[in-house]
Design a protein around this motif. Structure first.
Motif, PDB file in Angstrom:
ATOM      1  N   VAL A 231      -7.083 -12.436 -13.448  1.00  0.00           N
ATOM      2  CA  VAL A 231      -7.885 -11.392 -12.817  1.00  0.00           C
ATOM      3  C   VAL A 231      -9.364 -11.699 -13.047  1.00  0.00           C
ATOM      4  O   VAL A 231      -9.967 -11.267 -14.032  1.00  0.00           O
ATOM      5  N   GLY A 232      -9.940 -12.492 -12.126  1.00  0.00           N
ATOM      6  CA  GLY A 232     -11.362 -12.781 -12.146  1.00  0.00           C
ATOM      7  C   GLY A 232     -12.110 -11.827 -11.227  1.00  0.00           C
ATOM      8  O   GLY A 232     -11.554 -10.821 -10.766  1.00  0.00           O
ATOM      9  N   PRO A 233     -13.369 -12.112 -10.934  1.00  0.00           N
ATOM     10  CA  PRO A 233     -14.172 -11.214 -10.087  1.00  0.00           C
ATOM     11  C   PRO A 233     -13.528 -10.911  -8.736  1.00  0.00           C
ATOM     12  O   PRO A 233     -13.566  -9.764  -8.272  1.00  0.00           O
ATOM     13  N   LYS A 234     -12.936 -11.910  -8.101  1.00  0.00           N
ATOM     14  CA  LYS A 234     -12.289 -11.693  -6.805  1.00  0.00           C
ATOM     15  C   LYS A 234     -11.120 -10.725  -6.928  1.00  0.00           C
ATOM     16  O   LYS A 234     -10.953  -9.802  -6.115  1.00  0.00           O
ATOM     17  N   GLU A 235     -10.313 -10.910  -7.971  1.00  0.00           N
ATOM     18  CA  GLU A 235      -9.136 -10.062  -8.165  1.00  0.00           C
ATOM     19  C   GLU A 235      -9.547  -8.649  -8.592  1.00  0.00           C
ATOM     20  O   GLU A 235      -8.892  -7.670  -8.203  1.00  0.00           O
ATOM     21  N   VAL A 236     -10.612  -8.538  -9.384  1.00  0.00           N
ATOM     22  CA  VAL A 236     -11.113  -7.214  -9.760  1.00  0.00           C
ATOM     23  C   VAL A 236     -11.503  -6.434  -8.506  1.00  0.00           C
ATOM     24  O   VAL A 236     -11.204  -5.243  -8.369  1.00  0.00           O
ATOM     25  N   ALA A 237     -12.157  -7.124  -7.570  1.00  0.00           N
ATOM     26  CA  ALA A 237     -12.543  -6.477  -6.313  1.00  0.00           C
ATOM     27  C   ALA A 237     -11.312  -6.005  -5.539  1.00  0.00           C
ATOM     28  O   ALA A 237     -11.316  -4.914  -4.941  1.00  0.00           O
ATOM     29  N   ILE A 238     -10.257  -6.808  -5.563  1.00  0.00           N
ATOM     30  CA  ILE A 238      -9.016  -6.419  -4.884  1.00  0.00           C
ATOM     31  C   ILE A 238      -8.410  -5.183  -5.542  1.00  0.00           C
ATOM     32  O   ILE A 238      -8.005  -4.229  -4.866  1.00  0.00           O
ATOM     33  N   LEU A 239      -8.349  -5.188  -6.867  1.00  0.00           N
ATOM     34  CA  LEU A 239      -7.780  -4.053  -7.596  1.00  0.00           C
ATOM     35  C   LEU A 239      -8.571  -2.776  -7.313  1.00  0.00           C
ATOM     36  O   LEU A 239      -7.983  -1.707  -7.100  1.00  0.00           O
ATOM     37  N   ARG A 240      -9.886  -2.885  -7.296  1.00  0.00           N
ATOM     38  CA  ARG A 240     -10.704  -1.690  -7.059  1.00  0.00           C
ATOM     39  C   ARG A 240     -10.549  -1.201  -5.621  1.00  0.00           C
ATOM     40  O   ARG A 240     -10.585   0.011  -5.367  1.00  0.00           O
ATOM     41  N   SER A 241     -10.355  -2.128  -4.698  1.00  0.00           N
ATOM     42  CA  SER A 241     -10.118  -1.734  -3.309  1.00  0.00           C
ATOM     43  C   SER A 241      -8.782  -1.039  -3.157  1.00  0.00           C
ATOM     44  O   SER A 241      -8.653  -0.071  -2.402  1.00  0.00           O
ATOM     45  N   LYS A 242      -7.758  -1.518  -3.891  1.00  0.00           N
ATOM     46  CA  LYS A 242      -6.411  -0.978  -3.767  1.00  0.00           C
ATOM     47  C   LYS A 242      -6.217   0.332  -4.528  1.00  0.00           C
ATOM     48  O   LYS A 242      -5.432   1.190  -4.097  1.00  0.00           O
ATOM     49  N   TYR A 243      -6.903   0.473  -5.672  1.00  0.00           N
ATOM     50  CA  TYR A 243      -6.560   1.574  -6.581  1.00  0.00           C
ATOM     51  C   TYR A 243      -7.706   2.549  -6.856  1.00  0.00           C
ATOM     52  O   TYR A 243      -7.587   3.406  -7.734  1.00  0.00           O
ATOM     53  N   THR A 244      -8.810   2.446  -6.123  1.00  0.00           N
ATOM     54  CA  THR A 244      -9.856   3.473  -6.226  1.00  0.00           C
ATOM     55  C   THR A 244     -10.308   3.850  -4.808  1.00  0.00           C
ATOM     56  O   THR A 244     -10.113   3.096  -3.860  1.00  0.00           O
ATOM     57  N   LYS A 245     -10.891   5.028  -4.717  1.00  0.00           N
ATOM     58  CA  LYS A 245     -11.423   5.449  -3.424  1.00  0.00           C
ATOM     59  C   LYS A 245     -12.567   6.432  -3.626  1.00  0.00           C
ATOM     60  O   LYS A 245     -12.765   6.968  -4.725  1.00  0.00           O
TER      61      LYS A 245
ATOM     62  N   ASP B 226       0.810  -1.219   0.000  1.00  0.00           N
ATOM     63  CA  ASP B 226       0.000   0.000   0.000  1.00  0.00           C
ATOM     64  C   ASP B 226       0.847   1.274   0.000  1.00  0.00           C
ATOM     65  O   ASP B 226       0.377   2.326  -0.425  1.00  0.00           O
ATOM     66  N   THR B 227       2.076   1.175   0.480  1.00  0.00           N
ATOM     67  CA  THR B 227       2.936   2.357   0.554  1.00  0.00           C
ATOM     68  C   THR B 227       3.823   2.533  -0.681  1.00  0.00           C
ATOM     69  O   THR B 227       4.637   3.452  -0.731  1.00  0.00           O
ATOM     70  N   ALA B 228       3.661   1.655  -1.670  1.00  0.00           N
ATOM     71  CA  ALA B 228       4.549   1.659  -2.831  1.00  0.00           C
ATOM     72  C   ALA B 228       3.797   1.975  -4.113  1.00  0.00           C
ATOM     73  O   ALA B 228       2.563   1.988  -4.153  1.00  0.00           O
ATOM     74  N   ALA B 229       4.577   2.222  -5.173  1.00  0.00           N
ATOM     75  CA  ALA B 229       4.026   2.486  -6.501  1.00  0.00           C
ATOM     76  C   ALA B 229       4.760   1.636  -7.529  1.00  0.00           C
ATOM     77  O   ALA B 229       5.847   1.111  -7.275  1.00  0.00           O
ATOM     78  N   ILE B 230       4.143   1.506  -8.703  1.00  0.00           N
ATOM     79  CA  ILE B 230       4.701   0.708  -9.792  1.00  0.00           C
ATOM     80  C   ILE B 230       4.713   1.543 -11.066  1.00  0.00           C
ATOM     81  O   ILE B 230       3.882   2.453 -11.225  1.00  0.00           O
ATOM     82  N   MET B 231       5.655   1.268 -11.962  1.00  0.00           N
ATOM     83  CA  MET B 231       5.719   1.941 -13.248  1.00  0.00           C
ATOM     84  C   MET B 231       5.953   0.902 -14.339  1.00  0.00           C
ATOM     85  O   MET B 231       6.658  -0.076 -14.115  1.00  0.00           O
ATOM     86  N   TYR B 232       5.338   1.098 -15.493  1.00  0.00           N
ATOM     87  CA  TYR B 232       5.578   0.219 -16.637  1.00  0.00           C
ATOM     88  C   TYR B 232       5.799   1.089 -17.873  1.00  0.00           C
ATOM     89  O   TYR B 232       5.341   2.237 -17.930  1.00  0.00           O
ATOM     90  N   HIS B 233       6.516   0.530 -18.845  1.00  0.00           N
ATOM     91  CA  HIS B 233       6.862   1.338 -20.012  1.00  0.00           C
ATOM     92  C   HIS B 233       7.250   0.472 -21.199  1.00  0.00           C
ATOM     93  O   HIS B 233       7.472  -0.734 -21.076  1.00  0.00           O
TER      94      HIS B 233
END
Length: 271
Positions: A257-271, A156-163
């Motif tokens: 990334v199924g429904p469970k993982e989508v929920a995790i992503l939305r919890s981590k990256y939206t507010k 939660d305290t980190a970030a990622i970059m892709y290119h």
């Protein structure tokens, strides 16, 4: 860079221009890289917002300065995923802060045409349609799975970059999938995608001139063939749906990334 953004926005569709209006927050000013930007800030269909400062995208980062490396550290970017091919990345290795986790994810990139082959394909038209369409679907799972697996477990305290090299095509598709998973509207995803036309304007001008000399075509013809358009992303998503039934099926089968993982992503990256 700022003058290109302002000039380019004048001729862009209203939605894309609106996307560029937040460029003072979205665009990360780097001395040795272009098109380095934050994927946060976008509104989702359920009324939330993609979190700022967690996910970044960029063009080539082989020429980062010491000041750029400090910017990396300040933004807590601990992991980098490189979508370039093996030879492409070896020719211009990333310059990153010591200790940064680096992963090369080159699926399909080693099959990209060289300048001469690209010039021949541009003359026939449809080069980008092939890159975003059904012929390339076989590469997407292997290319983008590592990104999504890291997104699911990023502290939660980190970030990622892709290119990639230009930060527009391979990187643009990755961003489109990320924003799609978070429930960002398609029109917003397309606006973020086409904004690379403005952020990369100086590089595009040089590239189009080189291609013009290689093909004998006018720079405006090259621009018409090579500029990013919403239809390209539409082809990308349509190709995934044609192959897998739905984009969601592709994400579950190929990206894990199924429904469970989508929920995790939305919890981590939206507010």
């Amino acid at each position: 860079m700022k003058k290109y953004i302002l000039l380019g926005a004048i001729s862009m569709p209203v939605l894309a221009a609106a996307q560029l209006a937040d460029s003072t927050q979205r665009l990360v000013r780097m001395q040795g890289a272009i098109n380095f930007r934050d994927a946060g800030g976008y509104a989702t269909k359920d009324g939330k917002q993609v979190t700022w400062g967690k996910v970044y995208r960029s063009a080539d980062v082989s020429h980062l300065t010491d000041a750029d490396l400090q910017t990396f550290r300040n933004r807590h970017i601990i992991s980098v995923i490189d979508f370039r091919g093996t030879k492409e990345s070896a020719a211009a290795p990333d310059r990153l802060p010591e200790g940064t986790k680096y992963l090369l994810s080159p699926a399909g990139s080693d099959s990209l045409p060289n300048m001469q082959q690209m010039a021949a394909m541009i003359k026939q038209t449809g080069f980008l349609q092939t890159m975003y369409g059904s012929p390339s679907v076989k590469y997407y799972g292997e290319r983008y799975r590592p990104l999504f697996q890291q997104l699911l477990t990023l502290p939660d305290t980190a970030a990622i970059m892709y290119h990639c090299t230009g930060g527009r095509d391979r990187t643009g598709m990755a961003t489109a999938l990320f924003l799609y998973a978070l429930g960002v509207p398609q029109t917003t995803i397309e606006a973020d995608f086409t904004a690379s036309n403005v952020y990369l304007a100086p590089m595009h001008a040089q590239m189009f001139t080189m291609m013009s000399k290689a093909t004998g075509m006018q720079p405006e013809q090259i621009k018409k063939e090579m500029e990013l358009r919403p239809e390209l992303l539409q082809s990308f998503f349509s190709a995934l749906a044609a192959q897998y039934g739905t984009v969601e099926n592709f994400m579950e089968k190929e990206l894990g990334v199924g429904p469970k993982e989508v929920a995790i992503l939305r919890s981590k990256y939206t507010k």
